[in-house]
Design a protein around this motif. Structure first.
Motif, short mmCIF file in Angstrom:
data_model
loop_
_atom_site.label_atom_id
_atom_site.label_comp_id
_atom_site.label_asym_id
_atom_site.label_seq_id
_atom_site.Cartn_x
_atom_site.Cartn_y
_atom_site.Cartn_z
N PRO A 1 7.58 -103.00 -24.53
CA PRO A 1 6.68 -103.91 -23.80
C PRO A 1 7.29 -105.26 -23.48
CG PRO A 1 5.48 -102.74 -25.51
CD PRO A 1 6.92 -102.39 -25.70
N GLN A 2 8.04 -105.83 -24.42
CA GLN A 2 8.59 -107.17 -24.20
C GLN A 2 9.66 -107.18 -23.11
OE1 GLN A 2 8.31 -105.59 -27.05
NE2 GLN A 2 6.92 -106.80 -28.35
N ARG A 3 10.22 -105.99 -22.81
CA ARG A 3 11.30 -105.94 -21.81
C ARG A 3 10.90 -105.18 -20.55
NH1 ARG A 3 14.71 -104.74 -26.40
NH2 ARG A 3 15.07 -102.62 -25.64
N CYS A 4 9.70 -104.62 -20.51
CA CYS A 4 9.26 -103.89 -19.32
C CYS A 4 9.16 -104.85 -18.14
CB CYS A 4 7.91 -103.22 -19.57
SG CYS A 4 7.31 -102.27 -18.17
N ARG A 5 9.83 -104.53 -17.06
CA ARG A 5 9.98 -105.47 -15.94
C ARG A 5 8.81 -105.46 -14.97
NH1 ARG A 5 12.70 -102.78 -11.37
NH2 ARG A 5 13.51 -104.84 -10.77
N THR A 6 7.91 -104.47 -15.07
CA THR A 6 6.85 -104.32 -14.07
C THR A 6 5.69 -105.25 -14.34
OG1 THR A 6 7.44 -101.98 -13.89
CG2 THR A 6 5.32 -102.66 -12.95
N GLU A 7 5.32 -106.04 -13.32
CA GLU A 7 4.13 -106.88 -13.40
C GLU A 7 2.96 -106.10 -12.80
OE1 GLU A 7 2.62 -111.43 -12.33
OE2 GLU A 7 4.44 -110.63 -11.40
N VAL A 8 1.92 -105.88 -13.61
CA VAL A 8 0.79 -105.05 -13.21
C VAL A 8 -0.38 -105.93 -12.80
CG1 VAL A 8 -0.80 -103.22 -13.90
CG2 VAL A 8 1.54 -103.23 -14.79
N PHE A 9 -0.95 -105.66 -11.64
CA PHE A 9 -2.16 -106.33 -11.16
C PHE A 9 -3.29 -105.30 -11.12
CE2 PHE A 9 1.52 -108.38 -9.31
CZ PHE A 9 1.27 -109.74 -9.51
N LEU A 10 -4.28 -105.46 -11.99
CA LEU A 10 -5.41 -104.53 -12.05
C LEU A 10 -6.59 -105.14 -11.34
CD1 LEU A 10 -6.73 -101.92 -13.11
CD2 LEU A 10 -7.38 -103.22 -15.16
N PHE A 11 -7.08 -104.47 -10.29
CA PHE A 11 -8.25 -104.90 -9.54
C PHE A 11 -9.41 -103.95 -9.84
CE2 PHE A 11 -4.76 -106.74 -7.27
CZ PHE A 11 -5.24 -107.93 -6.73
N PRO A 12 -10.50 -104.43 -10.40
CA PRO A 12 -11.64 -103.54 -10.69
C PRO A 12 -12.28 -103.05 -9.40
CG PRO A 12 -12.22 -105.82 -11.15
CD PRO A 12 -10.76 -105.82 -10.83
N ALA A 13 -12.53 -101.75 -9.34
CA ALA A 13 -13.05 -101.13 -8.13
C ALA A 13 -14.54 -100.87 -8.23
CB ALA A 13 -12.32 -99.80 -7.88
N ALA A 14 -15.18 -100.84 -7.09
CA ALA A 14 -16.59 -100.44 -7.01
C ALA A 14 -16.66 -98.92 -7.02
CB ALA A 14 -17.22 -100.99 -5.74
N SER A 15 -17.70 -98.39 -7.65
CA SER A 15 -17.87 -96.94 -7.69
C SER A 15 -18.53 -96.46 -6.39
CB SER A 15 -18.73 -96.53 -8.89
OG SER A 15 -20.09 -96.81 -8.64
N HIS A 16 -18.67 -95.14 -6.26
CA HIS A 16 -19.20 -94.58 -5.01
C HIS A 16 -20.65 -94.97 -4.77
CE1 HIS A 16 -20.33 -91.65 -8.10
NE2 HIS A 16 -21.28 -91.25 -7.30
N VAL A 17 -21.40 -95.35 -5.80
CA VAL A 17 -22.80 -95.77 -5.59
C VAL A 17 -22.89 -97.26 -5.29
CG1 VAL A 17 -23.69 -93.92 -7.02
CG2 VAL A 17 -23.24 -96.16 -8.05
N GLU A 18 -21.76 -97.96 -5.36
CA GLU A 18 -21.75 -99.41 -5.14
C GLU A 18 -21.13 -99.79 -3.80
OE1 GLU A 18 -21.34 -100.77 -9.82
OE2 GLU A 18 -19.54 -100.24 -8.69
N LYS A 19 -21.06 -98.82 -2.88
CA LYS A 19 -20.51 -99.12 -1.56
C LYS A 19 -21.06 -98.12 -0.56
CE LYS A 19 -16.44 -96.55 -3.10
NZ LYS A 19 -15.08 -96.68 -3.62
N GLU A 20 -21.13 -98.52 0.69
CA GLU A 20 -21.59 -97.62 1.75
C GLU A 20 -20.38 -96.96 2.40
OE1 GLU A 20 -23.55 -99.87 4.80
OE2 GLU A 20 -21.72 -100.89 5.43
N GLY A 21 -20.65 -95.86 3.09
CA GLY A 21 -19.56 -95.18 3.78
C GLY A 21 -19.85 -93.70 3.90
N THR A 22 -18.80 -92.90 4.02
CA THR A 22 -18.97 -91.46 4.21
C THR A 22 -18.13 -90.68 3.22
OG1 THR A 22 -17.17 -91.32 5.83
CG2 THR A 22 -19.40 -91.69 6.70
N PHE A 23 -18.60 -89.48 2.91
CA PHE A 23 -17.79 -88.43 2.30
C PHE A 23 -17.57 -87.35 3.36
CE2 PHE A 23 -19.66 -89.37 -2.12
CZ PHE A 23 -18.52 -90.02 -2.54
#
Length: 865
Positions: A396-418
């Protein structure tokens, strides 16, 4: 086949049960006895990876007993067409087709073409889109024998090719007793013809194989021979693993496609004209002739006023494909330091993709990673809690990847189509407001694009023009773009009037129309959101045309012209769907005709006609270059014009049909970090003597992010388990509910043992083959945790679409828990040593006549080890 519909698709299985209540017979052919099997009239277990041998046997049974629906086959398929005299079949070449190049492990399909037609240069499948490579001169009469007796007609080639797929061979290859196999054949054929149809249902159990595309081709050949395509109650029905996977291929998340199954341009496409010609050819039939209207309208939707006739509608702005850019090639490029950043949206490859260790090592070698999901998934937390942290491969102390976590809305929290399996687009409203920082994908992508455009404003660098010129104006609901307005843009507009288009037939190639996806044009017909229609089924007929909207043009059954005979009359009143009305002078019926509405059955094209105008009145397959369904594919497939049984990449047995062991064009990646178990004719396969297959549970969803965090689902299925037969339990000393671990050349995974008759030993080639089954939903985070089952699989892909073979491999199983930390690496290395595994193992693809010295692996690369 290849599906546990009752558990993996329980809502859709309602209709199977309703059909059974009305007298339908349900057959379930699958390695494991499941809830689907329990509801079926007959369960037929078979060896994982042997489905083409089984289906080839069905094809042989149909042809040998002349049970094909002859009038349908003769009129609507290419059965009568003559193939080049240079074509050679697997029967003559030990399991290879003509045109194989052992150095590149690819085919030149020149000899597969129809007689007397000029073949075009070979192209790879990712260069062609769903229309396949262009065929020349098929708009006029193709050499044919309507008696089906000519030795080079497709029908006779089919008979010879499948002649060796006898019931006895099916039994020795699949482990299916001869009587059980013949019972399936009789049921399938007796329920097909003028009066009756049979549906064939499959799922990812078919696709995730090194011959996955040919599995589906084999099923389609059966259905075409029996007249079960384009007719009610028939078809080859794909069950998707998620509510909108169909939608994510229509408007694709795939690197090689543009919306509507147009191919992404390749590096050799210099201009728009050359690109269009590569799709529609010079002289072929069908609606791909209008590819220029589809692509120009898409470019106008992308770049608006910046796309003009003078600048080729900004075709130069589209990226170009230079080869394999699939997910497995990309993750290896991550390991090799060739990829700097990566977006993961609703995907958890650290658990859900084959060879999880390779996935996690790739993610650990990036500059940055963006993850959008409902929870802290393994693909976001790998750097601190993955198995590789325990083994010391990731620090972990040497892992070079910077991770950006964005919380997503679920399918009941957005309009649109399936868009679901039937191609039905269904609108859904937002039920709840997302909490905190949770946002929809639409919000994320829109605002990311907006900010990038702002950041680049004023740039004079030509490479920034595609982004700066991008059409990016949508109606807004606060800071959320209107999904309904996006759907309008997908539907398309008449740019001269601003009117919403009513169908793809209104698209033009002169820049006067825009459309985000040509097959969706009409979803906003008459200015109304057709996907939001919800007239209850009780108020409609069987086809429910007032519920949702189905692409293209709201046709519920594709190619439904085939539901009527060549003269336009229904094959039977019982199966009537669409038909020609002489008085009205048009096609009518219960469904929207998938045919030109006023083209009579008697229509014959004028000499020189092209595209739709070249389709005869009895050419129902309107997207095919010759108007016919292909029993034999003269172009478009990387691994042969016909399905052939090849053993999985990792198999415990020799191919009983051919000297060629596996798919000779499968994609292998021979690297130290991607080892393969040995398979015949390689030695030491006995180190991994058993067959492993995986599948889903009802209580969990794919990689688990949507279910392992929910207490009521986690409680129902709290831990990973492995199903083995009583015979295998006795052979390996396994006890019910005790711990055991499964080992491949990649890693070992531990699980609790479930001893059950659901996984039966099968007799294959005079030996007993034991099969092991595991679900794959667990990982290292969540309310319930477990080892990652997909870590057991290597990265080997199918040559047409580059999907991984993750439904079958070989393995060993031992009682007790697995070693941990560095001891695990040493334990697996010991197995590799005993099996003689090197980076070259599995890369020698050609095994005919002992010539296995060539392949297309990556031997010699260390790949991070």
């Amino acid at each position: 086949m290849g599906s546990n519909m009752a558990e993996a698709h329980p809502v859709g299985f309602q209709w199977v049960m309703e059909a059974k209540a009305r007298g339908a017979t349900v057959l379930h052919v699958d390695p494991r006895f499941t809830r689907t099997s329990a509801h079926a009239d007959r369960h037929v277990p078979l060896r994982a990876g042997s489905d083409i041998a089984f289906l080839g046997g069905v094809i042989n049974y149909i042809l040998d007993n002349e049970l094909d629906f002859r009038q349908y086959v003769l009129a609507y398929t290419n059965a009568s067409f003559l193939v080049s005299e240079d074509y050679r079949d697997t029967e003559e070449l030990g399991g290879l087709f003509s045109g194989y190049d052992a150095q590149t492990a690819t085919y030149d399909p020149t000899t597969w073409h129809y007689q007397d037609l000029e073949p075009l240069p070979a192209v790879t499948p990712h260069q062609a889109g769903s229309g396949g490579p262009a065929l020349e001169e098929v708009a006029h009469e193709i050499a044919a024998d309507p008696t089906l007796q000519h030795p080079r007609c497709v029908y006779q080639i089919l008979k010879r090719h499948f002649a060796r797929y006898t019931p006895e061979l099916v039994e020795s290859t699949c482990g299916v007793p001869r009587a059980a196999f013949l019972e399936v054949c009789r049921a399938w054929t007796s329920n097909s013809g003028r009066e009756r149809t049979t549906a064939l249902v499959y799922s990812v159990g078919w696709t995730q194989h090194s011959v996955g595309a040919q599995y589906i081709r084999a099923g389609a050949i059966v259905q075409l021979l029996l007249g079960n395509v384009g007719r009610p109650g028939g078809g080859v029905i794909a069950l998707r693993g998620h509510a909108s996977i169909q939608g994510s291929t229509d408007i694709p998340t795939l690197y090689d496609l543009l919306p509507g199954y147009l191919p992404m341009p390749s590096a050799d496409h210099d201009d728009l004209a050359g690109y269009v010609e590569s799709i529609r050819g010079h002289r072929q039939k069908g609606f791909w002739r209008s590819a220029d209207a589809y692509i120009v309208s898409l470019l106008k939707e992308y770049w608006g006023d910046a796309a003009t006739l003078e600048n080729d509608f900004r075709f130069d702005y589209l990226p170009r494909i230079t080869g394999d850019h699939g997910t497995y090639r990309t993750v290896m490029d991550m390991v090799d330091g060739k990829v700097s950043g990566y977006f993961l949206l609703g995907q958890n490859p650290a658990v859900g993709s084959a060879h999880g260790r390779l996935q996690r090592l790739g993610l650990a070698n990036l500059d940055w990673l963006v993850v959008r999901d409902l929870a802290m998934i393994e693909s976001a937390s790998f750097w601190k809690d993955s198995p590789e942290v325990e083994t010391g491969e990731i620090v972990p102390q040497r892992c070079r990847t910077e991770v950006f976590l964005f919380p997503a809305a679920s399918h009941v929290e957005k309009e649109g189509t399936f868009t679901q399996t039937q191609r039905m687009v269904q609108w859904r409203e937002k039920a709840l407001e997302p909490k905190g920082d949770q946002r929809s994908e639409l919000w994320f992508c829109y605002h990311l694009g907006r900010r990038l455009k702002q950041k680049l404003a004023g740039s004079t660098d030509e490479r920034d023009r595609p982004l700066l010129d991008l059409n990016w104006d949508y109606e807004m609901h606060g800071d959320e773009p209107s999904a309904e307005d996006v759907l309008r843009h997908i539907n398309g507009h008449d740019l001269t009037t601003g009117r919403l288009l009513n169908s793809y037939l209104e698209l033009r190639a002169d820049g006067s129309t825009s459309c985000g996806c040509w097959i969706y044009s009409g979803v906003f017909a008459d200015g109304v959101n057709q996907a939001a229609r919800r007239t209850p089924g009780q108020q409609q007929d069987l086809y429910a045309l007032e519920w949702g909207w189905v692409w293209p043009l709201d046709r519920r059954i594709l190619y439904n012209r085939a539901s009527a005979d060549p003269d336009g009359r229904p094959w039977s009143e019982r199966k009537a769907l669409v038909w020609w009305d002489d008085e009205l002078g048009e096609w009518t019926g219960h469904d929207v005709p998938d045919f030109e509405k006023t083209k009579p059955p008697s229509y014959r094209p004028e000499p020189g006609a092209l595209g739709p105008q070249a389709l005869r009145g009895d050419d129902p397959f309107v997207m095919q270059a010759d108007g016919k369904a292909w029993l034999f594919a003269p172009a478009g497939l990387a691994d042969g014009p016909l399905p052939a049984h090849y053993e999985p990449h990792e198999s415990p047995v020799r191919n009983p049909l051919y000297a060629q062991q596996g798919n000779p064009t499968r994609r292998v990646y021979g690297r130290a970090d991607n080892p393969s178990n040995p398979s015949p004719p390689e030695p030491h396969g006995e180190v991994f003597p058993y067959v492993l297959t995986t599948a889903r549970l009802t209580e969990h969803h794919t990689a688990g992010a949507m279910s392992r965090w929910l207490p009521y689902l986690a409680e129902l299925q709290p831990g990973l388990f492995v199903e083995v037969s009583p015979a295998l339990a006795a052979e390996r000393g396994l006890r019910h509910l005790d711990w055991a671990h499964v080992i491949t050349s990649r890693t070992a995974v531990e699980a609790q043992v479930l001893v059950t008759d659901r996984m039966r030993p099968l007799r294959v080639q005079d030996q007993v083959v034991h099969q092991i089954w595991m679900p794959y939903h667990w990982g290292g985070v969540g309310l319930v945790e477990g080892d990652v089952v997909n870590d057991l699989f290597g990265a080997v892909t199918e040559p047409n679409v580059f999907i991984q073979e993750s439904k079958v491999t070989t393995c060993d199983i031992r009682p007790g828990r697995r070693p941990r930390g560095p001891e695990l690496l040493a334990y697996v290395a010991g197995y590799r040593s005993r099996a003689g595994v090197t980076p070259a193992t599995g890369t020698h693809l050609m095994t005919v006549q002992g010539q296995g010295e060539t392949g297309h692996g990556e031997t010699g690369k260390e790949g991070g080890e």
